[in-house]
Each structure stands twice: as structure tokens, then as C-alpha cells.
Design a protein around this motif. Structure first.
Motif, PDB file in Angstrom:
ATOM      1  N   LEU A 143      -3.813   9.735  -4.858  1.00  0.00           N
ATOM      2  CA  LEU A 143      -2.435   9.299  -5.114  1.00  0.00           C
ATOM      3  C   LEU A 143      -1.714  10.215  -6.085  1.00  0.00           C
ATOM      4  CD1 LEU A 143      -2.934   5.436  -5.373  1.00  0.00           C
ATOM      5  CD2 LEU A 143      -2.304   6.818  -3.382  1.00  0.00           C
ATOM      6  N   GLU A 144      -0.445  10.471  -5.798  1.00  0.00           N
ATOM      7  CA  GLU A 144       0.382  11.330  -6.641  1.00  0.00           C
ATOM      8  C   GLU A 144       1.142  10.479  -7.669  1.00  0.00           C
ATOM      9  OE1 GLU A 144       2.911  13.555  -4.039  1.00  0.00           O
ATOM     10  OE2 GLU A 144       1.240  14.302  -2.811  1.00  0.00           O
ATOM     11  N   TYR A 145       1.816  11.164  -8.568  1.00  0.00           N
ATOM     12  CA  TYR A 145       2.570  10.527  -9.644  1.00  0.00           C
ATOM     13  C   TYR A 145       3.562   9.487  -9.100  1.00  0.00           C
ATOM     14  CZ  TYR A 145       5.642  10.257 -13.785  1.00  0.00           C
ATOM     15  OH  TYR A 145       6.398   9.829 -14.860  1.00  0.00           O
ATOM     16  N   LYS A 146       4.262   9.842  -8.035  1.00  0.00           N
ATOM     17  CA  LYS A 146       5.269   8.930  -7.480  1.00  0.00           C
ATOM     18  C   LYS A 146       4.639   7.658  -6.919  1.00  0.00           C
ATOM     19  CE  LYS A 146       5.347  11.277  -2.955  1.00  0.00           C
ATOM     20  NZ  LYS A 146       6.198  12.014  -1.989  1.00  0.00           N
ATOM     21  N   HIS A 147       3.410   7.783  -6.418  1.00  0.00           N
ATOM     22  CA  HIS A 147       2.723   6.606  -5.880  1.00  0.00           C
ATOM     23  C   HIS A 147       2.270   5.679  -7.010  1.00  0.00           C
ATOM     24  CE1 HIS A 147       1.773   9.741  -2.637  1.00  0.00           C
ATOM     25  NE2 HIS A 147       2.744   8.962  -2.165  1.00  0.00           N
ATOM     26  N   VAL A 148       1.860   6.273  -8.112  1.00  0.00           N
ATOM     27  CA  VAL A 148       1.459   5.479  -9.275  1.00  0.00           C
ATOM     28  C   VAL A 148       2.646   4.652  -9.760  1.00  0.00           C
ATOM     29  CG1 VAL A 148       0.695   5.559 -11.685  1.00  0.00           C
ATOM     30  CG2 VAL A 148      -0.363   7.071  -9.985  1.00  0.00           C
ATOM     31  N   LEU A 205       0.839  -1.201   0.000  1.00  0.00           N
ATOM     32  CA  LEU A 205       0.000   0.000   0.000  1.00  0.00           C
ATOM     33  C   LEU A 205       0.868   1.242   0.000  1.00  0.00           C
ATOM     34  CD1 LEU A 205      -2.994   0.976   0.194  1.00  0.00           C
ATOM     35  CD2 LEU A 205      -2.609   1.173   2.672  1.00  0.00           C
ATOM     36  N   PHE A 206       0.592   2.158  -0.942  1.00  0.00           N
ATOM     37  CA  PHE A 206       1.444   3.341  -1.106  1.00  0.00           C
ATOM     38  C   PHE A 206       0.654   4.638  -0.939  1.00  0.00           C
ATOM     39  CE2 PHE A 206       2.999  -0.024  -4.028  1.00  0.00           C
ATOM     40  CZ  PHE A 206       4.119  -0.377  -3.298  1.00  0.00           C
ATOM     41  N   GLY A 207       1.331   5.621  -0.331  1.00  0.00           N
ATOM     42  CA  GLY A 207       0.740   6.952  -0.209  1.00  0.00           C
ATOM     43  C   GLY A 207      -0.367   7.066   0.808  1.00  0.00           C
TER      44      GLY A 207
END
Length: 340
Positions: free
Chosen positions: A280-285, A77-79
């Protein structure tokens, strides 16, 4: 001939499985049944052994479930720092409580693709090896199971009956309600007695059950707070639950298009946590794409990761900070590059 089910069937099956294949004489069958009864007694005497062959209610103990939950959230799980913190503490604390006063009730809110379904799946898997396919985990999708407004009275009766029957069979049952934002208002209030502080209702205790609600409602409020933090130069990770929970709760309660509109579950404070899933931001994608590549056994290709992330659309229109669909479409996007 009917198949034997339950512990006796499992025990007899075990005896026959471990015996050589041969013609069964009446006396031999009698001995086999006696052996099955003996095996059953042994299995009942050692619940862990019995549960090795057959799924049991509360398959994993609190400590093991907590460790599995923490590990999966950290890796997959991110962000969502708030989600990790709240879910781990709430679930582990509840599982370790030998005398809870009410069921654990979690309401997960955020845009599509931010991880709500994913987290509910991880919770189920941390408690039951079968996860959402376990006999003790029950999923309801509003548009599938409760599609017609004119059938609300019927749905209420069916829902109460279903919950009552399953909790009677397993006190640690898990109920997941998806698309709460598409549920007809008033329907979910039918389960209020099961979420309240009753020791028992008609001889059944619901205090060890877990109820999880998933909804897109409240996502606008979550984005508003997240964007304010970004514009103020504050770190995303500095956001705390208190910055979001009250606003999300009020937003959902007053949303006429939500199944929680003026719901007694909120009015009577029966939902333990409103869990906000941040956009979610670009880095999380890119993190999502990387993990998906690894799970498929592919070599991690940074060029492809960037291409997939670049193909998604982002909002607000000017800043383009957050992914419109979170990580939801990265899996199909990858299929394009690995269409063998």
C-alpha cells in the motif's frame, strides 16, 4: 434438566416465548408440545422462516452474497484492484454454480496490513450473517493450532477429522488457514483429498466448501513486480493477474519457510487462484485512516489523517513508496489522537 437443542428446541422456545408467563399444567404442557411440533412442521415447510430464527448452512443465496461482497470490497478495501476483480468473480461464480467440480480454493498473498485477513472476513460475512463467528466458518492459525513440529502426524489426523465432520454438517463450510508461511511443511498436504476432483469421499461431498489460505510468502515477488511498474512509469492499476500469479505461485512453492513448500496442492493445481495483495502507498494509508474515522463516528479531520499517515514508515529506503505495515497500525495510531 437438559436444554432442548435443534429444530424442536427452537420451535418449543418460540411457542413459550409467544405465550403468556404462567404455571404449566401437565395437560397444558402436552398441548404446548403439540403446538411446538406443529410449529416445527411449519418451520421445516418454510426454510426461510426457520432460518430467520436459527442460522442455516448457506444463509445467503449467491446473488445476495455477491452483492454484499461487491459492496464491502468497494467501500472498505483500498489499493487492491486485482483482489477485488479476482475475489468477486471467483466467489460469485462459485456460489452460482449448482454443480462445482471441486471446492473453491483461494490463496491470498502479501505483506502484513495489505488486507488479507480483512478480505477473508468480508467473504465470510457475505455468505453468513455471523461472518467469522458463524458455526459454518472455521479459522486455523498456524502458530496457535499447529505449533509443534513433532506433532505433525497428530495435527494431520485432527485436521482431516475436523474438516470431514464440519463438511458433513454443512457442505458450504468455509475454512480459513492463517499464517501459512509459518505452518510446518507437509501438514497442509493432508487435506489434499478434500480439495481434489472427487464427487464424494466416504459418502461426503466437499465440492461446495470454500478453502482460503493467508500467507506473507510471495510478498517479495509482488513488491518486485509493483516496483518495476512504478519505475517504468506504468500505472499501478495497469497490473494484471497474469503479471503476478505465476511468479507468486513459484515463489511460494520453492520457499522452504512456507507451509506450501513443495506442496501437492500447488503441484496438482488444486489452488484455483493465487491472489496478490499489492503493497500500500501513502494515499492508500490515508484512505484507511479516513474510513476508520468515519466508522468511529468522528468528524473527518484531514490534518489528523495526514499526521497518522506521516507517522508510518515506508520502503524502499530511498523511494519510500510503500507502507511497511500497510494499514495495520492506523487504528492504534488514531487512539493516540482520540484518547478521551
Amino acid at each position: 434438566m437438559k436444554l432442548l437443542r435443534g429444530p424442536l428446541g427452537a420451535a418449543l422456545g418460540l411457542v413459550l416465548l409467544l405465550s403468556p408467563v404462567q404455571t404449566v399444567e401437565p395437560i397444558s404442557l402436552g398441548l404446548a408440545l403439540a403446538g411446538a411440533a406443529s410449529a416445527l412442521t411449519g418451520l421445516i415447510s418454510y426454510p426461510r422462516l426457520y432460518c430467520y430464527f436459527r442460522e442455516c448452512c448457506l444463509q445467503r443465496e449467491g446473488a445476495r452474497a455477491g452483492a454484499a461482497l461487491q459492496e464491502d470490497l468497494d467501500k472498505k478495501l483500498f489499493g487492491q484492484h486485482l483482489v477485488k476483480k479476482v475475489i468477486v468473480k471467483a466467489v460469485i461464480g462459485f456460489l452460482n454454480n449448482t454443480n462445482p467440480k471441486k471446492p473453491l480454493t483461494l490463496s491470498l498473498h502479501g505483506w502484513t496490513g495489505t488486507g488479507k485477513n480483512f478480505v477473508s472476513k468480508i467473504i465470510a460475512e457475505s455468505i453468513y450473517q455471523g461472518g467469522v463467528n458463524s458455526n459454518y466458518v472455521h479459522q486455523f492459525v498456524s502458530t496457535l493450532h499447529f505449533p509443534h513440529a513433532h506433532s505433525i502426524s497428530q495435527y494431520k489426523d485432527q485436521l482431516q477429522s475436523w474438516i470431514r465432520g464440519n463438511v458433513s454438517a454443512c457442505g458450504r463450510s468455509i475454512f480459513i488457514f492463517d499464517e501459512m508461511d509459518k505452518m510446518h511443511a507437509g501438514l497442509i498436504d493432508s487435506i489434499k483429498p478434500f480439495l481434489d476432483y472427487y464427487e464424494q469421499l466416504d459418502g461426503v461431498s466437499y465440492r461446495r466448501a470454500i478453502f482460503i489460505f493467508l500467507s506473507n510468502a510471495g510478498a517479495e515477488k509482488i513488491t518486485e513486480v509493483a516496483l518495476d511498474f512504478w519505475k517504468s512509469g506504468k500505472k499501478r492499476e495497469d497490473m494484471e493477474l497474469k503479471d503476478l500469479e505465476a511468479g507468486v505461485s513459484l515463489s511460494v512453492f520453492n520457499n522452504k519457510n512456507s507451509g506450501f513448500w513443495h506442496s501437492s496442492l500447488i503441484d496438482r493445481n488444486l489452488i484455483d487462484y493465487f491472489v496478490p495483495f499489492l503493497p500500500l502507498e501513502y494515499k492508500h494509508v490515508k484512505m484507511c485512516v479516513r474510513v476508520e474515522l468515519e466508522s468511529r463516528g468522528y468528524m473527518v479531520d484531514e490534518e489528523i489523517i495526514t499526521k497518522v499517515a506521516d507517522e508510518l514508515t515506508y520502503f524502499p529506503k530511498e523511494e519510500k513508496i510503500y507502507s511497511d505495515k500497510g494499514c495495520k497500525t492506523v487504528f492504534t495510531k488514531l487512539d493516540f489522537y482520540y484518547d478521551l
